[in-house]
Design a protein around this motif. Structure first.
Motif, mmCIF file in Angstrom:
data_model
loop_
_atom_site.group_PDB
_atom_site.id
_atom_site.type_symbol
_atom_site.label_atom_id
_atom_site.label_comp_id
_atom_site.label_asym_id
_atom_site.label_seq_id
_atom_site.Cartn_x
_atom_site.Cartn_y
_atom_site.Cartn_z
ATOM 1 N N ALA A 1 0.768 -1.145 -0.024
ATOM 2 C CA ALA A 1 0.072 0.282 0.038
ATOM 3 C C ALA A 1 0.830 1.222 -0.118
ATOM 4 O O ALA A 1 0.996 1.923 1.010
ATOM 5 C CB ALA A 1 -0.856 0.055 1.238
ATOM 6 N N PRO A 2 1.722 1.352 -1.023
ATOM 7 C CA PRO A 2 2.579 2.622 -0.969
ATOM 8 C C PRO A 2 1.932 3.887 -1.029
ATOM 9 O O PRO A 2 2.628 4.851 -0.630
ATOM 10 C CB PRO A 2 3.239 2.559 -2.448
ATOM 11 C CG PRO A 2 2.194 1.592 -3.266
ATOM 12 C CD PRO A 2 1.562 0.647 -2.435
ATOM 13 N N GLU A 3 0.557 4.044 -1.333
ATOM 14 C CA GLU A 3 0.023 5.262 -1.121
ATOM 15 C C GLU A 3 -0.358 5.725 0.211
ATOM 16 O O GLU A 3 -1.039 6.807 0.585
ATOM 17 C CB GLU A 3 -1.414 5.167 -1.933
ATOM 18 C CG GLU A 3 -2.451 4.447 -1.519
ATOM 19 C CD GLU A 3 -2.458 2.970 -1.381
ATOM 20 O OE1 GLU A 3 -3.182 2.374 -0.834
ATOM 21 O OE2 GLU A 3 -1.468 2.466 -1.816
ATOM 22 N N SER A 4 -0.438 4.681 1.301
ATOM 23 C CA SER A 4 -0.771 4.930 2.718
ATOM 24 C C SER A 4 0.215 5.756 3.230
ATOM 25 O O SER A 4 1.340 5.349 3.679
ATOM 26 C CB SER A 4 -1.025 3.565 3.026
ATOM 27 O OG SER A 4 -1.345 3.753 4.728
ATOM 28 N N PRO A 5 -0.177 6.622 3.990
ATOM 29 C CA PRO A 5 0.817 7.682 4.854
ATOM 30 C C PRO A 5 1.119 6.973 6.094
ATOM 31 O O PRO A 5 2.227 7.244 6.793
ATOM 32 C CB PRO A 5 0.021 9.016 4.880
ATOM 33 C CG PRO A 5 -1.154 8.648 4.940
ATOM 34 C CD PRO A 5 -1.377 7.539 3.706
ATOM 35 N N TYR A 6 0.373 6.134 6.440
ATOM 36 C CA TYR A 6 0.391 5.669 7.856
ATOM 37 C C TYR A 6 1.514 4.344 7.892
ATOM 38 O O TYR A 6 2.197 4.296 8.803
ATOM 39 C CB TYR A 6 -0.980 5.321 8.205
ATOM 40 C CG TYR A 6 -1.934 6.263 8.433
ATOM 41 C CD1 TYR A 6 -1.607 7.570 9.036
ATOM 42 C CD2 TYR A 6 -3.015 6.221 7.568
ATOM 43 C CE1 TYR A 6 -2.462 8.473 9.304
ATOM 44 C CE2 TYR A 6 -3.790 7.265 7.525
ATOM 45 C CZ TYR A 6 -3.541 8.298 8.342
ATOM 46 O OH TYR A 6 -4.408 9.490 8.355
ATOM 47 N N ALA A 7 1.387 3.551 7.007
ATOM 48 C CA ALA A 7 2.498 2.417 6.735
ATOM 49 C C ALA A 7 3.689 3.212 6.517
ATOM 50 O O ALA A 7 4.756 2.699 7.320
ATOM 51 C CB ALA A 7 1.975 1.716 5.343
ATOM 52 N N HIS A 8 4.033 4.355 6.036
ATOM 53 C CA HIS A 8 5.351 5.114 5.542
ATOM 54 C C HIS A 8 5.653 5.383 7.091
ATOM 55 O O HIS A 8 6.733 5.473 7.685
ATOM 56 C CB HIS A 8 5.143 5.818 4.642
ATOM 57 C CG HIS A 8 5.059 5.733 3.375
ATOM 58 N ND1 HIS A 8 6.290 5.015 2.717
ATOM 59 C CD2 HIS A 8 4.343 5.606 2.389
ATOM 60 C CE1 HIS A 8 5.923 4.832 1.392
ATOM 61 N NE2 HIS A 8 4.653 5.055 1.045
ATOM 62 N N ALA A 9 4.692 6.132 7.918
ATOM 63 C CA ALA A 9 4.807 6.893 9.040
ATOM 64 C C ALA A 9 5.398 5.932 10.245
ATOM 65 O O ALA A 9 6.243 6.068 10.813
ATOM 66 C CB ALA A 9 3.626 7.603 9.698
ATOM 67 N N ASN A 10 4.662 4.382 10.097
ATOM 68 C CA ASN A 10 5.206 3.453 11.132
ATOM 69 C C ASN A 10 6.392 2.921 10.941
ATOM 70 O O ASN A 10 7.131 2.699 11.841
ATOM 71 C CB ASN A 10 4.176 2.429 11.084
ATOM 72 C CG ASN A 10 2.857 2.725 11.621
ATOM 73 O OD1 ASN A 10 2.672 3.460 12.592
ATOM 74 N ND2 ASN A 10 1.619 2.136 11.259
ATOM 75 N N ARG A 11 6.707 2.774 9.721
ATOM 76 C CA ARG A 11 8.198 2.419 9.212
ATOM 77 C C ARG A 11 9.183 3.509 9.875
ATOM 78 O O ARG A 11 10.094 3.300 10.174
ATOM 79 C CB ARG A 11 8.259 2.064 7.814
ATOM 80 C CG ARG A 11 9.651 1.627 7.437
ATOM 81 C CD ARG A 11 9.705 0.925 6.314
ATOM 82 N NE ARG A 11 9.504 1.894 4.951
ATOM 83 C CZ ARG A 11 9.609 1.626 3.833
ATOM 84 N NH1 ARG A 11 10.061 0.466 3.461
ATOM 85 N NH2 ARG A 11 9.425 2.683 2.886
ATOM 86 N N ALA A 12 8.950 4.793 9.493
ATOM 87 C CA ALA A 12 9.929 5.775 9.721
ATOM 88 C C ALA A 12 9.880 5.979 11.032
ATOM 89 O O ALA A 12 11.223 6.355 11.765
ATOM 90 C CB ALA A 12 9.306 7.072 9.233
ATOM 91 N N GLN A 13 8.931 5.838 11.962
ATOM 92 C CA GLN A 13 8.968 5.845 13.345
ATOM 93 C C GLN A 13 9.832 4.935 14.146
ATOM 94 O O GLN A 13 10.563 5.210 14.965
ATOM 95 C CB GLN A 13 7.678 6.016 13.991
ATOM 96 C CG GLN A 13 6.752 7.259 13.795
ATOM 97 C CD GLN A 13 5.434 7.175 13.633
ATOM 98 O OE1 GLN A 13 4.836 6.276 13.999
ATOM 99 N NE2 GLN A 13 4.768 8.353 13.455
ATOM 100 N N LEU A 14 9.817 3.549 13.595
ATOM 101 C CA LEU A 14 10.434 2.608 14.161
ATOM 102 C C LEU A 14 12.064 2.725 13.563
ATOM 103 O O LEU A 14 12.692 2.673 14.560
ATOM 104 C CB LEU A 14 9.938 1.256 13.339
ATOM 105 C CG LEU A 14 10.913 0.049 13.827
ATOM 106 C CD1 LEU A 14 10.792 -0.055 15.700
ATOM 107 C CD2 LEU A 14 10.067 -1.169 13.448
ATOM 108 N N TRP A 15 12.368 3.342 12.429
ATOM 109 C CA TRP A 15 13.621 3.701 12.084
ATOM 110 C C TRP A 15 14.297 4.695 13.401
ATOM 111 O O TRP A 15 15.413 4.611 13.659
ATOM 112 C CB TRP A 15 13.610 4.407 10.791
ATOM 113 C CG TRP A 15 13.641 3.265 9.599
ATOM 114 C CD1 TRP A 15 13.940 1.670 9.792
ATOM 115 C CD2 TRP A 15 13.409 3.487 8.443
ATOM 116 N NE1 TRP A 15 13.669 1.228 8.612
ATOM 117 C CE2 TRP A 15 13.378 2.353 7.689
ATOM 118 C CE3 TRP A 15 13.113 4.441 7.660
ATOM 119 C CZ2 TRP A 15 12.990 2.189 6.301
ATOM 120 C CZ3 TRP A 15 12.806 4.472 6.238
ATOM 121 C CH2 TRP A 15 12.796 3.110 5.773
ATOM 122 N N LEU A 16 13.396 5.579 13.554
ATOM 123 C CA LEU A 16 13.956 6.674 14.412
ATOM 124 C C LEU A 16 14.087 6.157 15.838
ATOM 125 O O LEU A 16 14.913 6.517 16.380
ATOM 126 C CB LEU A 16 12.891 8.030 14.458
ATOM 127 C CG LEU A 16 13.004 8.636 13.217
ATOM 128 C CD1 LEU A 16 11.734 9.518 13.184
ATOM 129 C CD2 LEU A 16 14.245 9.396 13.146
#
Length: 286
Positions: free
Chosen positions: A199-214
């Motif tokens: 689901a590359p269009e979903s901002p939440y999947a991206h956000a969850n991944r980025a938050q984990l990286w941080l």
């Protein structure tokens, strides 16, 4: 050919607006629940929720015991944000037909919107007792359990959904959050990566991944380098994008942990709610 028959031909041809006009003509001509039900169904397909709800009210005045119409009425109300009334409609449908799996499922969706997460979970469980191989219901059960603080049970629900449908983005997103709560960051990241791929269009999947990286010590700059699409997504849609450059250590961790908690509220962006394809029924002519 009667107006009702002509309308049915137009509906089958996908000419929905024209069909609605003829269904209105047929429904107003006589107190015919079949005509009103067909009209309501067509209005749902057009996402004209308020008119659909009014048409189902007309059906139910004529056939108050029709469970499918009550369930569809609930869906038309839910799409307008009237979740308390929608829950009442689903409950009325279930009083007539306790084995109505879709009514149980959609009742769970409305209860979850009302923040009644344990009650929502119970509704999803009842839907699954009738239809056990339903990945969307397992996924939404996982979300309700997670919001109720039942993380291990939530993970079990997401795992079941993924066993049934390995490409279910919402289940991967939820499983990632559940593993993150357990401290299993490697598995969490694997699920977030898969959710983003699906689901590359979903901002939440991206956000969850980025938050984990941080949380694992990464930086916004590293995210921009490693995955520009994720950086672009969170820049405008996630709280993480508001983190100033140069934040490090405890302040950054606290900020991101707060953002992760907020992101759990948005997991439903990826959920699959039963709508037209499952939930629209119509009275048949005898």
């Amino acid at each position: 050919m009667t107006p009702l028959e002509h309308a049915a031909v137009l509906e089958r041809a996908g000419r929905l607006d024209e069909a609605v006009a003829l269904y209105y003509e047929a429904a107003r001509g006589a107190p015919d629940p079949v005509a009103w039900s067909a009209l309501a169904r067509c209005l749902l397909r057009l996402e004209r929720w308020s008119e659909a709800a009014s048409s189902y009210e007309a059906v139910l005045r004529l056939v108050p015991g029709d469970a499918d119409s009550r369930a569809n009425y609930g869906m038309a109300l839910a799409e307008q944000g009237a979740h308390t009334r929608a829950a009442e409609a689903y409950a009325a449908a279930l009083a007539v037909r306790p084995d109505h799996a879709i009514a149980h499922y959609n009742l769970g969706n409305s209860l979850r919107e009302l923040r009644r997460d344990d009650d929502a979970a119970a509704s999803y469980e009842r839907a699954l007792a009738i239809r056990p191989d339903w990945p969307e219901a397992h996924t939404n059960l996982g979300l309700a359990r997670a919001r109720a603080g039942r993380n291990d049970e939530a993970l079990a629900s997401y795992s079941r959904a993924l066993a049934l449908r390995p490409d279910h983005a919402a289940a991967h997103n939820g499983a990632g959050l559940a593993h993150q709560v357990r401290g299993d960051f490697d598995r969490a990241l694997a699920h977030f990566d898969r959710a983003v791929a699906l689901a590359p269009e979903s901002p939440y999947a991206h956000a969850n991944r980025a938050q984990l990286w941080l949380l694992r010590g990464g930086t916004i700059e590293r995210i921009r380098t490693r995955c520009p699409a994720t950086a672009a997504s969170i820049a405008t849609r996630s709280a993480v994008g508001a983190i100033p450059r140069g934040w490090r250590g405890r302040d950054l961790r606290l900020h991101v942990e707060a953002a992760v908690l907020r992101s759990e509220e948005h997991t439903s962006e990826l959920q699959s709610h039963v709508r037209i394809s499952y939930a629209v029924f119509c009275l048949k002519k005898k």
